[in-house]
Write an enzyme that holds these catalytic residues in place. Structure first.
Site, PDB file in Angstrom:
ATOM      1  N   GLY A 196      94.862 110.195  53.222  1.00 32.46           N
ATOM      2  CA  GLY A 196      94.107 109.436  52.369  1.00 32.46           C
ATOM      3  C   GLY A 196      94.415 107.865  51.963  1.00 32.46           C
ATOM      4  N   ILE A 233      95.535 106.502  48.971  1.00 30.20           N
ATOM      5  CA  ILE A 233      96.610 106.503  48.222  1.00 30.20           C
ATOM      6  C   ILE A 233      97.875 107.271  49.127  1.00 30.20           C
ATOM      7  CG2 ILE A 233      97.720 107.032  46.025  1.00 30.20           C
ATOM      8  CD1 ILE A 233      95.772 105.017  45.779  1.00 30.20           C
ATOM      9  N   ASN A 282      92.659 111.719  60.042  1.00 28.21           N
ATOM     10  CA  ASN A 282      93.550 110.871  59.030  1.00 28.21           C
ATOM     11  C   ASN A 282      94.778 111.082  59.295  1.00 28.21           C
ATOM     12  OD1 ASN A 282      91.015 110.286  57.866  1.00 28.21           O
ATOM     13  ND2 ASN A 282      91.370 111.567  55.780  1.00 28.21           N
ATOM     14  N   SER A 289      96.054 122.941  54.448  1.00 29.38           N
ATOM     15  CA  SER A 289      95.282 122.905  53.058  1.00 29.38           C
ATOM     16  C   SER A 289      96.233 123.512  51.970  1.00 29.38           C
ATOM     17  CB  SER A 289      94.074 123.661  53.161  1.00 29.38           C
ATOM     18  OG  SER A 289      93.500 123.432  51.672  1.00 29.38           O
ATOM     19  N   LYS A 296      89.486 109.405  34.985  1.00 31.59           N
ATOM     20  CA  LYS A 296      88.211 110.220  34.745  1.00 31.59           C
ATOM     21  C   LYS A 296      88.758 111.460  34.214  1.00 31.59           C
ATOM     22  CE  LYS A 296      85.353 107.996  38.441  1.00 31.59           C
ATOM     23  NZ  LYS A 296      86.408 106.894  38.620  1.00 31.59           N
ATOM     24  N   LYS A 313      90.710 117.180  37.173  1.00 34.69           N
ATOM     25  CA  LYS A 313      92.088 116.413  37.211  1.00 34.69           C
ATOM     26  C   LYS A 313      92.656 116.628  36.004  1.00 34.69           C
ATOM     27  CE  LYS A 313      93.216 114.225  40.282  1.00 34.69           C
ATOM     28  NZ  LYS A 313      94.122 114.556  41.638  1.00 34.69           N
ATOM     29  N   VAL A 363      83.576 101.361  45.584  1.00 34.72           N
ATOM     30  CA  VAL A 363      82.320 100.472  45.583  1.00 34.72           C
ATOM     31  C   VAL A 363      82.438  99.405  46.425  1.00 34.72           C
ATOM     32  CG1 VAL A 363      82.994  99.227  43.409  1.00 34.72           C
ATOM     33  CG2 VAL A 363      80.519  99.876  43.989  1.00 34.72           C
ATOM     34  N   ARG A 394      74.571 108.147  37.923  1.00 34.24           N
ATOM     35  CA  ARG A 394      74.689 109.421  38.803  1.00 34.24           C
ATOM     36  C   ARG A 394      75.171 110.272  37.812  1.00 34.24           C
ATOM     37  NH1 ARG A 394      78.577 107.156  43.416  1.00 34.24           N
ATOM     38  NH2 ARG A 394      79.590 106.634  41.548  1.00 34.24           N
TER      39      ARG A 394
END
Length: 611
Positions: free
Chosen positions: A292, A294, A319, A342, A410, A422, A455, A540
């Site tokens: 990913g 990060i 990836n 996973s 978040k 999280k 974004v 959203r």
């Protein structure tokens, strides 16, 4: 080879003409007055002079230079090559008892230098004339360019604009804050003033593109200049970093569009390399979610910090393949293992920890997209919460030294299931920190510029398609940091960790998302709401107008790094929490329909949309 042969022939003719002209000049431009012995001496002198010239010019690489880029370097080498030719030829002439006037040797050298230098520079001049002529035919209205910075990078760019046959843009003026340069010219291009003149000069010269050509500019100074540029209506580009200038890599092809991070205007977080090397050097390091945004940057920096073995654990093979190929190319000596799997899979995790016994784990594997998780809350629990629990459990079982969780702002007073999941991950880490010999810690930061799904890439795509650019709410704000800053925090936190802490980065002032959109539009050479429309789509599900970095009860402590702070560990009732995790695990796999309500019972600060 044809060009090389032509220049050799031209140099031979230059030698013949130079020393012939010197002899002619010595006798007042009258051939009839030249004694026959000097004419004979000229004939004897010329052959070995030509031989010495060709050898010396060849040794000094004057037959390997590119004519179209002939400049000061070629002139200096031509000067010394012609001087050496004249000196050696004069000495040999004296040894062979060839009597010639002193003026013959001196003027011969001067003429030889001037002619051979002219040969090398004339091609460049001719090419420029032809380029300008053909450029006018190809582009009757070439794009006018302003370069900010009349230093080394600016001069390098101007040279390419002038000499390249592929670049049809025209540099019309320079801007530079050095007052001593004002009113002067570079290659015929005026230096018209300092940054306060940017807007007026852009209008005066009908500029369509501005290039910021100051590679070593400090972030705040860069922001100040770009804040002026964005109101000119011009496309704005910038040169690469200072190290690329040193390596000679600054060119038109290296220019990049200005990114929003250039407008943040703050110094990037500084890393203490010794702290990091102190705990990752010669260690076996596992990065979950290593493909990913990060995770892959973590892998890049870890590969550069002398780890003994780097293990990338990634669910998405594309990836994983990309970061594998990049690291194999950049670090051929790195002991790299790339494993597909996973964090939901207990047996796979058991096998990885049993086989490799990692000393350090960076847990970056997670689902992170807020709207997607709102529609699939059970998946957020399976992957984020239970996946973290299973990974942490193996780290504890196999006595991993350090475990660093990648968390998010978040997780603070969450209004969406992703943030709540999280927060549960942070509670998992704090629970293990209370009982394990492994140092468990978490790192919490805001939005990462340029990461997958952020974004900024979305805005760029929308601008490229002519708009509209979509913003959820005119007042929505976010903290922002760059990917390298985020990874710096993660690595540094691992050095400071004692167990159970949540590390937070001081990310400066929050930024309005609509301001980011407007700046990107302006820096792309368009006018917001005129050329590119901004549309507000509404918040959203689960989205907040602002994010927080700490819960009130966590408090804040400083670290040795002034930009990194610690939220105090919060106690977790391990027995009760493990029972709650088991319940969430079962309900998630049973695809229950009330997962958000179940999570709210465990995380009281979670306020789902509509509650």
């Amino acid at each position: 080879m044809k060009k090389k042969a032509l220049i050799i022939i031209a140099d031979v003719l230059a030698a013949v003409i130079s020393y012939g002209a010197a002899l002619w000049l010595r006798f007042d431009l009258r051939m009839t007055t030249i004694p026959s012995e000097y004419l004979e001496g000229y004939g004897l002198f010329l052959p070995f002079c030509i031989v010495f010239m060709l050898i010396i010019y060849g040794l000094l690489k004057l037959y390997n230079s590119i004519w179209s880029y002939a400049g000061l370097s070629e002139m200096i080498r031509t000067f010394f090559a012609s001087m050496l030719t004249a000196i050696i030829s004069s000495i040999v002439s004296a040894l062979l008892l060839i009597r010639m006037p002193m003026g013959f040797y001196l003027m011969g050298w001067v003429f030889l230098f001037l002619l051979t230098a002219f040969i090398r520079i004339s091609y460049r001049l001719l090419r420029r004339i032809l380029h300008q002529h053909s450029g006018n035919k190809v582009a009757k209205h070439p794009k006018n360019v302003m370069i900010i910075g009349a230093g080394a990078a600016g001069r390098t760019l101007l040279r390419e604009y002038v000499t390249s046959q592929f670049v049809t843009e025209s540099v019309r003026c320079f801007i530079d804050d050095n007052k001593e340069k004002w009113g002067r010219y570079l290659e015929g291009v005026p230096i018209v003033g300092g940054r306060d003149k940017i807007q007026a000069v852009a209008a005066q010269y009908d500029i369509q593109k501005i290039i910021l050509a100051i590679p070593g500019l400090k972030p705040q100074a860069k922001k100040e200049i770009l804040d002026i540029c964005k109101y000119t209506g011009c496309q704005v580009q910038t040169v690469p970093g200072i190290y690329q200038l040193i390596n000679g890599e600054v060119s038109v092809s290296q220019l990049r569009d200005v990114d929003v991070e250039d407008l943040l205007g703050r110094e990037p977080i500084k890393m203490n390399i010794e702290d990091i090397l102190g705990y990752v050097k010669d260690q076996v390091v596992l990065v979950t979610g290593g493909g990913g945004s990060i995770g892959s940057e973590l892998c890049r920096q870890l590969a550069a910090h002398q780890v003994r073995q780097l293990i990338i654990f990634e669910m998405y093979e594309n990836n994983a393949y990309e970061i594998q190929q990049e690291l194999k190319y950049k670090y051929p000596g790195l002991d790299l293992k790339v494993l597909i799997g996973s964090v939901r899979n207990s047996n796979r995790l058991e096998d990885v920890f049993k086989t490799y016994h990692p000393d350090i784990v960076y847990h970056a594997a997670a689902h992170k997209h807020v709207p997607l998780m709102e529609d699939s809350p059970n998946e957020a629990i399976k992957n984020n919460v239970i996946g973290t629990y299973k990974t942490a459990m193996r780290a504890d079982k196999y006595h991993t030294k350090r475990f660093v969780l990648i968390s998010t702002d978040k997780a603070v007073n969450p209004t969406n299931i992703m943030g709540a999941s999280k927060r549960l991950c942070e509670m998992v880490i704090q629970m293990f920190a209370q009982k394990s010999s492994t140092i468990f810690t978490a790192v919490r930061f805001g939005n990462v510029l340029g990461s997958n799904g952020s974004v900024i890439p979305l805005f760029k795509k929308q601008i490229a398609h002519g708009g509209p650019v979509t913003v959820t709410h005119p007042d929505i704000i976010r903290y922002f940091m760059t990917i390298p800053e985020a990874v710096s925090l993660v690595l540094q936190a691992g050095a400071y960790a004692k167990g159970g802490e949540i590390f937070v980065l001081d990310m400066g002032q929050p930024v309005k998302i609509v301001d980011l959109a407007r700046n990107l539009i302006r820096l792309s050479g368009y006018t917001p709401d005129v050329d590119i429309e901004i549309q507000y789509t509404g918040l959203r599900p689960g989205e907040k107008l602002y994010e927080e970095l700490l819960m009130a009860e966590e408090g804040l402590k400083k670290t040795a790094n002034q930009r990194i702070f610690i939220g105090n560990p919060l106690p977790v009732d391990a027995e009760k929490f493990q029972a709650q995790l088991a319940m969430l695990d079962k309900q998630a796999w049973d695809e229950c329909s009330n997962m958000k309500a179940l999570v709210k019972d465990i995380v009281p600060e979670y306020h789902p949309a509509g509650t």
